[in-house]
Motif scaffolding. Structure first.
Motif, short mmCIF file in Angstrom:
data_model
loop_
_atom_site.label_atom_id
_atom_site.label_comp_id
_atom_site.label_asym_id
_atom_site.label_seq_id
_atom_site.Cartn_x
_atom_site.Cartn_y
_atom_site.Cartn_z
N ALA A 159 0.82 -1.22 0.00
CA ALA A 159 0.00 0.00 0.00
C ALA A 159 0.85 1.26 0.00
O ALA A 159 0.48 2.27 -0.60
CB ALA A 159 -0.94 0.00 1.19
N LYS A 160 1.99 1.21 0.66
CA LYS A 160 2.86 2.39 0.73
C LYS A 160 3.39 2.78 -0.66
O LYS A 160 3.35 3.95 -1.06
CB LYS A 160 4.03 2.11 1.68
CG LYS A 160 5.01 3.26 1.79
CD LYS A 160 6.19 2.89 2.70
CE LYS A 160 7.32 3.85 2.47
NZ LYS A 160 8.58 3.19 2.25
N ASP A 161 3.89 1.79 -1.41
CA ASP A 161 4.47 2.05 -2.72
C ASP A 161 3.46 1.91 -3.86
O ASP A 161 3.79 2.14 -5.03
CB ASP A 161 5.66 1.13 -2.98
CG ASP A 161 6.83 1.46 -2.06
OD1 ASP A 161 7.01 2.64 -1.73
OD2 ASP A 161 7.55 0.52 -1.68
N LYS A 162 2.24 1.47 -3.55
CA LYS A 162 1.13 1.34 -4.50
C LYS A 162 1.45 0.42 -5.67
O LYS A 162 1.21 0.75 -6.83
CB LYS A 162 0.70 2.72 -5.00
CG LYS A 162 0.17 3.61 -3.90
CD LYS A 162 -0.30 4.93 -4.42
CE LYS A 162 -0.82 5.76 -3.27
NZ LYS A 162 -1.28 7.08 -3.69
N HIS A 163 2.03 -0.75 -5.35
CA HIS A 163 2.25 -1.77 -6.36
C HIS A 163 2.33 -3.14 -5.68
O HIS A 163 2.36 -3.24 -4.46
CB HIS A 163 3.51 -1.49 -7.20
CG HIS A 163 4.78 -1.46 -6.41
ND1 HIS A 163 5.47 -0.31 -6.16
CD2 HIS A 163 5.50 -2.45 -5.82
CE1 HIS A 163 6.56 -0.58 -5.46
NE2 HIS A 163 6.58 -1.87 -5.23
#
Length: 165
Positions: free
Chosen positions: A127-131
């Protein structure tokens, strides 16, 4: 009179041969351009992944420097990072012209190792890096064909990539 008739027959025959030759050349040219056209079309349909530094739209925020596959309304991108014990894989799914991040997919990959064996990888969403991320263990040199399947609310989206070690 006979020589005039013979001359006209010869002239007519040569004329028909000339027209036939011109007609065949035109058909061959049309056939060749149709073949080139269809080859270009087939190439674009069977092409799987392209490497991009940034997206086709020129936005750095959408391009991650990986291999890109456009599948319908989805933009799929696989970015690989070599590590000591293998490769780290980042998989980005974006939807629509605005490239909205898809965070609710179930993503798996079938990887063919250089020795021919198959390996299944399950990607987890970061979720932090959105991948989505996964690790590909092993450092055997060669090409690793990768088929990524994303299940997005029951809709299956596929992309084919190649990881090089």
């Amino acid at each position: 009179m006979k020589s005039l008739k013979s001359g006209l027959i010869v002239l007519g025959t040569v004329g028909l041969l000339f027209l036939g030759a011109c007609s065949n050349a035109t058909q061959e040219n049309n056939s060749a351009s149709n073949t080139e056209s269809s080859t270009a079309t087939n190439t674009s349909k069977t092409e799987t992944a392209k490497s991009h530094g940034k997206s086709e739209h020129g936005d750095k925020e959408h391009g991650h420097g990986g291999q890109v596959v456009e599948s319908g309304q989805y933009h799929l991108e696989l970015v690989t990072h070599k590590e000591d014990k293998g490769s780290h894989l980042d998989f980005i799914i974006e939807k629509g012209e605005k490239h909205e991040i898809v965070s609710n997919a179930k993503v798996t990959a079938q990887v063919q190792l250089p020795d021919g064996t198959q390996k299944t990888l399950d990607f987890k969403y970061d979720a932090k890096d959105k991948h989505y991320t996964a690790a590909l263990p092993g450092n055997a040199p060669g090409q690793y064909p990768v088929k990524v399947t994303a299940d997005i609310g029951g809709e299956k989206v596929n992309g084919r990539f190649t990881v090089k070690q």
